[in-house]
Design a protein around this motif. Structure first.
Motif, PDB file in Angstrom:
ATOM      1  N   THR A   1     116.760 -15.047 -66.858  1.00 20.62           N
ATOM      2  CA  THR A   1     117.908 -15.830 -66.438  1.00 20.62           C
ATOM      3  C   THR A   1     118.268 -15.540 -64.992  1.00 20.62           C
ATOM      4  O   THR A   1     117.896 -14.514 -64.416  1.00 20.62           O
ATOM      5  CB  THR A   1     119.123 -15.513 -67.320  1.00 20.62           C
ATOM      6  OG1 THR A   1     119.543 -14.162 -67.049  1.00 20.62           O
ATOM      7  CG2 THR A   1     118.798 -15.673 -68.795  1.00 20.62           C
ATOM      8  N   LEU A   2     119.062 -16.451 -64.428  1.00 17.36           N
ATOM      9  CA  LEU A   2     119.523 -16.289 -63.059  1.00 17.36           C
ATOM     10  C   LEU A   2     120.410 -15.050 -62.928  1.00 17.36           C
ATOM     11  O   LEU A   2     120.395 -14.373 -61.899  1.00 17.36           O
ATOM     12  CB  LEU A   2     120.287 -17.540 -62.626  1.00 17.36           C
ATOM     13  CG  LEU A   2     120.803 -17.568 -61.191  1.00 17.36           C
ATOM     14  CD1 LEU A   2     119.649 -17.464 -60.205  1.00 17.36           C
ATOM     15  CD2 LEU A   2     121.590 -18.849 -60.938  1.00 17.36           C
ATOM     16  N   THR A   3     121.160 -14.740 -63.975  1.00 18.49           N
ATOM     17  CA  THR A   3     122.009 -13.547 -63.952  1.00 18.49           C
ATOM     18  C   THR A   3     121.176 -12.288 -63.769  1.00 18.49           C
ATOM     19  O   THR A   3     121.532 -11.376 -63.008  1.00 18.49           O
ATOM     20  CB  THR A   3     122.837 -13.446 -65.241  1.00 18.49           C
ATOM     21  OG1 THR A   3     123.676 -14.602 -65.344  1.00 18.49           O
ATOM     22  CG2 THR A   3     123.705 -12.195 -65.242  1.00 18.49           C
TER      23      THR A   3
ATOM     24  N   THR B   1     125.903 -13.611 -59.314  1.00 19.42           N
ATOM     25  CA  THR B   1     125.180 -14.775 -59.811  1.00 19.42           C
ATOM     26  C   THR B   1     125.430 -15.974 -58.923  1.00 19.42           C
ATOM     27  O   THR B   1     124.536 -16.780 -58.655  1.00 19.42           O
ATOM     28  CB  THR B   1     125.606 -15.092 -61.255  1.00 19.42           C
ATOM     29  OG1 THR B   1     125.411 -13.921 -62.064  1.00 19.42           O
ATOM     30  CG2 THR B   1     124.799 -16.241 -61.832  1.00 19.42           C
ATOM     31  N   SER B   2     126.678 -16.106 -58.454  1.00 19.34           N
ATOM     32  CA  SER B   2     127.027 -17.217 -57.573  1.00 19.34           C
ATOM     33  C   SER B   2     126.201 -17.179 -56.289  1.00 19.34           C
ATOM     34  O   SER B   2     125.665 -18.198 -55.844  1.00 19.34           O
ATOM     35  CB  SER B   2     128.517 -17.167 -57.236  1.00 19.34           C
ATOM     36  OG  SER B   2     128.842 -18.083 -56.222  1.00 19.34           O
TER      37      SER B   2
ATOM     38  N   SER C   1     122.542 -18.121 -57.055  1.00 16.61           N
ATOM     39  CA  SER C   1     122.390 -19.529 -57.385  1.00 16.61           C
ATOM     40  C   SER C   1     122.502 -20.409 -56.150  1.00 16.61           C
ATOM     41  O   SER C   1     121.667 -21.289 -55.911  1.00 16.61           O
ATOM     42  CB  SER C   1     123.448 -19.929 -58.413  1.00 16.61           C
ATOM     43  OG  SER C   1     123.438 -21.316 -58.635  1.00 16.61           O
ATOM     44  N   ARG C   2     123.517 -20.160 -55.334  1.00 22.25           N
ATOM     45  CA  ARG C   2     123.746 -21.012 -54.166  1.00 22.25           C
ATOM     46  C   ARG C   2     122.653 -20.802 -53.110  1.00 22.25           C
ATOM     47  O   ARG C   2     122.269 -21.737 -52.399  1.00 22.25           O
ATOM     48  CB  ARG C   2     125.138 -20.745 -53.600  1.00 22.25           C
ATOM     49  CG  ARG C   2     126.243 -21.173 -54.560  1.00 22.25           C
ATOM     50  CD  ARG C   2     127.578 -20.581 -54.190  1.00 22.25           C
ATOM     51  NE  ARG C   2     128.090 -21.149 -52.961  1.00 22.25           N
ATOM     52  CZ  ARG C   2     129.032 -20.583 -52.221  1.00 22.25           C
ATOM     53  NH1 ARG C   2     129.523 -19.404 -52.573  1.00 22.25           N
ATOM     54  NH2 ARG C   2     129.463 -21.165 -51.124  1.00 22.25           N
TER      55      ARG C   2
ATOM     56  N   ARG D   1     119.552 -22.687 -54.232  1.00 15.35           N
ATOM     57  CA  ARG D   1     119.712 -24.137 -54.132  1.00 15.35           C
ATOM     58  C   ARG D   1     119.862 -24.603 -52.688  1.00 15.35           C
ATOM     59  O   ARG D   1     120.095 -25.780 -52.426  1.00 15.35           O
ATOM     60  CB  ARG D   1     120.914 -24.588 -54.951  1.00 15.35           C
ATOM     61  CG  ARG D   1     120.684 -24.505 -56.460  1.00 15.35           C
ATOM     62  CD  ARG D   1     121.822 -25.111 -57.223  1.00 15.35           C
ATOM     63  NE  ARG D   1     123.061 -24.356 -56.993  1.00 15.35           N
ATOM     64  CZ  ARG D   1     124.277 -24.894 -57.064  1.00 15.35           C
ATOM     65  NH1 ARG D   1     124.428 -26.175 -57.277  1.00 15.35           N
ATOM     66  NH2 ARG D   1     125.346 -24.141 -56.886  1.00 15.35           N
TER      67      ARG D   1
ATOM     68  N   TYR E   1     110.981 -15.654 -62.168  1.00 18.13           N
ATOM     69  CA  TYR E   1     112.065 -16.569 -62.532  1.00 18.13           C
ATOM     70  C   TYR E   1     111.596 -18.013 -62.396  1.00 18.13           C
ATOM     71  O   TYR E   1     111.215 -18.452 -61.308  1.00 18.13           O
ATOM     72  CB  TYR E   1     113.280 -16.307 -61.628  1.00 18.13           C
ATOM     73  CG  TYR E   1     114.415 -17.283 -61.833  1.00 18.13           C
ATOM     74  CD1 TYR E   1     115.002 -17.451 -63.081  1.00 18.13           C
ATOM     75  CD2 TYR E   1     114.903 -18.041 -60.765  1.00 18.13           C
ATOM     76  CE1 TYR E   1     116.040 -18.348 -63.279  1.00 18.13           C
ATOM     77  CE2 TYR E   1     115.948 -18.932 -60.938  1.00 18.13           C
ATOM     78  CZ  TYR E   1     116.516 -19.089 -62.202  1.00 18.13           C
ATOM     79  OH  TYR E   1     117.546 -19.973 -62.377  1.00 18.13           O
TER      80      TYR E   1
ATOM     81  N   GLY F   1     113.342 -20.731 -62.737  1.00 19.18           N
ATOM     82  CA  GLY F   1     114.306 -21.670 -62.177  1.00 19.18           C
ATOM     83  C   GLY F   1     114.032 -21.990 -60.732  1.00 19.18           C
ATOM     84  O   GLY F   1     114.488 -23.008 -60.215  1.00 19.18           O
TER      85      GLY F   1
ATOM     86  N   ASP G   1     128.871 -20.854 -59.769  1.00 18.11           N
ATOM     87  CA  ASP G   1     128.008 -21.393 -58.735  1.00 18.11           C
ATOM     88  C   ASP G   1     128.467 -22.787 -58.311  1.00 18.11           C
ATOM     89  O   ASP G   1     128.013 -23.318 -57.309  1.00 18.11           O
ATOM     90  CB  ASP G   1     126.556 -21.441 -59.226  1.00 18.11           C
ATOM     91  CG  ASP G   1     126.406 -22.277 -60.478  1.00 18.11           C
ATOM     92  OD1 ASP G   1     127.336 -22.265 -61.307  1.00 18.11           O
ATOM     93  OD2 ASP G   1     125.368 -22.932 -60.630  1.00 18.11           O
TER      94      ASP G   1
END
Length: 360
Positions: free
Chosen positions: A2-4, A14-15, A18-19, A22, A44, A46, A126
């Motif tokens: 997971t992203l976490t 995590t924020s 994620s940012r 992206r 990962y 993702g 995020d």
């Protein structure tokens, strides 16, 4: 994977992870290297091929859009049946619009029971740039998790029992209640009831404390039978008269902890043969607009709604700026190294027609 887990492996929130992935956030080169290494080490999925490389490029917002990193701000309120929450939401929305900050409003329910819609919102750090929280639950663990994950949060109106490093904006509920009760005493009232909100709320406790201290300082003894607790609704206000009109113990005045409850009392008074203010003087709290259209007009403690909204939005912008600085430095997570500010604003007694000296 997971992203976490990627964020934990890289030592960022995590924020932030994620940012960054992206392409919505620029970070220090060493922070970018740690996130890229975590993605590679944990395989990962993702991060699609080439995504990490693209994410390091600068992202420029479109013309006229909010500055990079602002994100969407959420305002959480208990409900919209109480006009006080509606007015506060309008003030916050106007301020956010004037500063080009997109704002959404979420309704948590009076006891945080609307979990299905609220949890994804608070958990989506995020997506959110910040959160203004006005809840009727003093132990919302969703809020604690959001703060721990680095979401900028400001708590307004109701204090919470969680030990969170967030700014708070409240009003002087104790001082306002003391002032309102003292005004009734100055008008000659000696048997003064208190129709209060839910007993677990900080606003209820402080208003009750101000009421009791004003009575004590005037040499008056509070009658426990004249103190009623219940929800902030018109229905609760209308239901109090059977308890307040018992022969030999009826009060001549009442301090009500919420205008919306006082509206219910004024609406039901005639059904119980009570004239306001001739038989019963009433002081409310909040200063909602409908109070000035009642007959008689409602005497009330007016909330500084515009100042509440301004203080909340200012505090949230400072919190978001702190997070941006931390993310740029690669520290991520909850804010550290600052002392949370507590802003307390005064209540203003507005005297209208619902109070008069007790009749002979």
């Amino acid at each position: 994977m997971t992203l976490t887990q990627v964020a934990q492996h890289a030592g960022v929130s995590t924020s932030t992870a994620s940012r960054y992935l992206r392409g919505q956030l620029n970070v220090q080169p060493e922070t970018a290297a740690r996130i890229d290494a975590a993605v590679a080490a944990l395989d990962y999925r993702g991060a699609t091929p080439g995504r990490v490389a693209r994410s390091s490029r600068s992202v420029t917002p479109p013309q006229g859009s909010p500055a990079r990193g602002t994100g969407v701000v959420a305002l959480v309120v208990p409900d919209f049946t109480n006009p006080f929450f509606t007015t506060l939401a309008e003030e916050c929305a106007d301020l956010a619009a004037s500063r080009q900050i997109p704002l959404v409003v979420a309704v948590s329910g009076k006891h945080g029971e609307r979990n299905g819609g609220l949890s994804p919102l608070i958990g989506g750090t995020d997506v959110l740039g910040g959160l203004i929280y006005l809840g009727m639950s003093r132990t919302d663990e969703r809020l604690a998790r959001a703060v721990a994950d680095g979401l900028p949060v400001v708590v307004i109106d109701e204090e919470i029992d969680l030990d969170l490093a967030v700014d708070t904006v409240t009003v002087d509920n104790y001082g306002g209640a003391y002032q309102a009760t003292s005004y009734l005493i100055q008008q000659g009232h000696r048997r003064i009831a208190h129709v209060a909100g839910p007993s677990e709320l900080s606003t209820t406790q402080e208003r009750k404390r101000g009421y009791l201290d004003a009575l004590a300082d005037a040499g008056l003894t509070a009658d426990p039978d004249l103190i009623r607790h219940g929800p902030y609704t018109e229905q609760f206000g209308a239901s109090t008269f059977p308890y307040l009109t018992r022969p030999g113990s009826a009060p001549t005045a009442v301090f009500v902890g919420s205008d919306i409850v006082a509206v219910g009392m004024l609406g039901a008074a005639e059904l119980h043969g009570i004239r306001i203010p001739e038989d019963l003087s009433v002081v409310g709290c909040d200063g909602i607009r409908i109070g000035q259209w009642l007959r008689p007009q409602l005497t009330t403690l007016e909330q500084p709604v515009a100042a509440l909204a301004l203080s909340a939005v200012d505090a949230l912008e400072r919190a978001m700026a702190r997070r941006e600085a931390q993310e740029s430095a690669g520290t991520g997570g909850a804010a550290t190294g600052f002392e949370p500010a507590r802003t307390v604003l005064p209540l203003h007694l507005v005297i209208r027609g619902s109070v008069a000296p007790p009749s002979a």
